[in-house]
Design a protein around this motif. Structure first.
Motif, short mmCIF file in Angstrom:
data_model
loop_
_atom_site.label_atom_id
_atom_site.label_comp_id
_atom_site.label_asym_id
_atom_site.label_seq_id
_atom_site.Cartn_x
_atom_site.Cartn_y
_atom_site.Cartn_z
N MET A 147 82.78 0.74 97.85
CA MET A 147 83.60 -0.46 97.83
C MET A 147 83.77 -0.98 99.26
O MET A 147 84.13 -0.24 100.15
N ALA A 148 83.51 -2.23 99.45
CA ALA A 148 83.62 -2.84 100.77
C ALA A 148 85.08 -3.03 101.15
O ALA A 148 85.93 -3.31 100.32
N ILE A 149 85.35 -2.89 102.44
CA ILE A 149 86.69 -3.10 102.94
C ILE A 149 86.92 -4.61 103.06
O ILE A 149 86.11 -5.33 103.62
N ARG A 150 88.02 -5.05 102.53
CA ARG A 150 88.35 -6.47 102.56
C ARG A 150 88.98 -6.83 103.90
O ARG A 150 89.84 -6.14 104.39
N GLU A 151 88.53 -7.92 104.47
CA GLU A 151 89.09 -8.42 105.73
C GLU A 151 90.21 -9.40 105.40
O GLU A 151 90.05 -10.26 104.54
N LYS A 152 91.35 -9.23 106.08
CA LYS A 152 92.42 -10.19 105.87
C LYS A 152 93.25 -10.36 107.14
O LYS A 152 93.27 -9.49 108.00
N ILE A 153 93.90 -11.50 107.21
CA ILE A 153 94.76 -11.84 108.34
C ILE A 153 96.14 -12.14 107.76
O ILE A 153 96.27 -12.94 106.83
N ILE A 154 97.15 -11.47 108.31
CA ILE A 154 98.53 -11.67 107.88
C ILE A 154 99.27 -12.40 109.00
O ILE A 154 99.29 -11.93 110.13
N ILE A 155 99.84 -13.55 108.67
CA ILE A 155 100.54 -14.36 109.67
C ILE A 155 102.01 -14.46 109.28
O ILE A 155 102.34 -14.83 108.16
N ASN A 156 102.88 -14.10 110.22
CA ASN A 156 104.33 -14.21 110.03
C ASN A 156 104.88 -15.18 111.07
O ASN A 156 104.52 -15.10 112.24
N ILE A 157 105.75 -16.08 110.62
CA ILE A 157 106.42 -17.02 111.52
C ILE A 157 107.92 -16.78 111.38
O ILE A 157 108.47 -16.89 110.29
N ASP A 158 108.55 -16.41 112.49
CA ASP A 158 109.99 -16.11 112.42
C ASP A 158 110.82 -17.40 112.49
O ASP A 158 110.28 -18.51 112.59
#
Length: 68
Positions: free
Chosen positions: A1-12
C-alpha cells in the motif's frame, strides 16, 4: 500500500499559519508547501522532520532502442 501524501494547514485566531506535511520524502515537501503558501507571507520557521532527510527512490523503467 502506497503512503498517502498530505498537507495539514492550521490558521490560528491571529492569522498565523502552521503547515505540516505527511508522507513526503526529501525536499518535495517544501516544494509542495511553497506552491500552496505562495503569496501568503514570509516563512519564519521551518522544522524538518526525519522524512525530510530520507532519500527518494526513483525507478526508471523507460527502454530506449537505438539502431535499425
Amino acid at each position: 500500500m502506497a503512503i498517502r501524501e498530505k498537507i495539514i494547514i492550521n490558521i490560528d485566531e491571529e492569522g498565523k499559519i502552521e503547515a505540516n506535511t505527511e508522507g513526503f520524502k526529501g525536499e518535495v515537501c517544501l516544494d509542495a508547501l511553497n506552491e500552496i503558501l505562495e503569496g501568503m507571507g514570509e516563512i519564519d520557521n521551518i522544522k524538518k522532520t526525519s522524512d525530510y532527510f530520507k532519500k527518494i527512490n526513483i525507478e526508471n523503467t523507460a527502454k530506449i532502442k537505438v539502431g535499425r
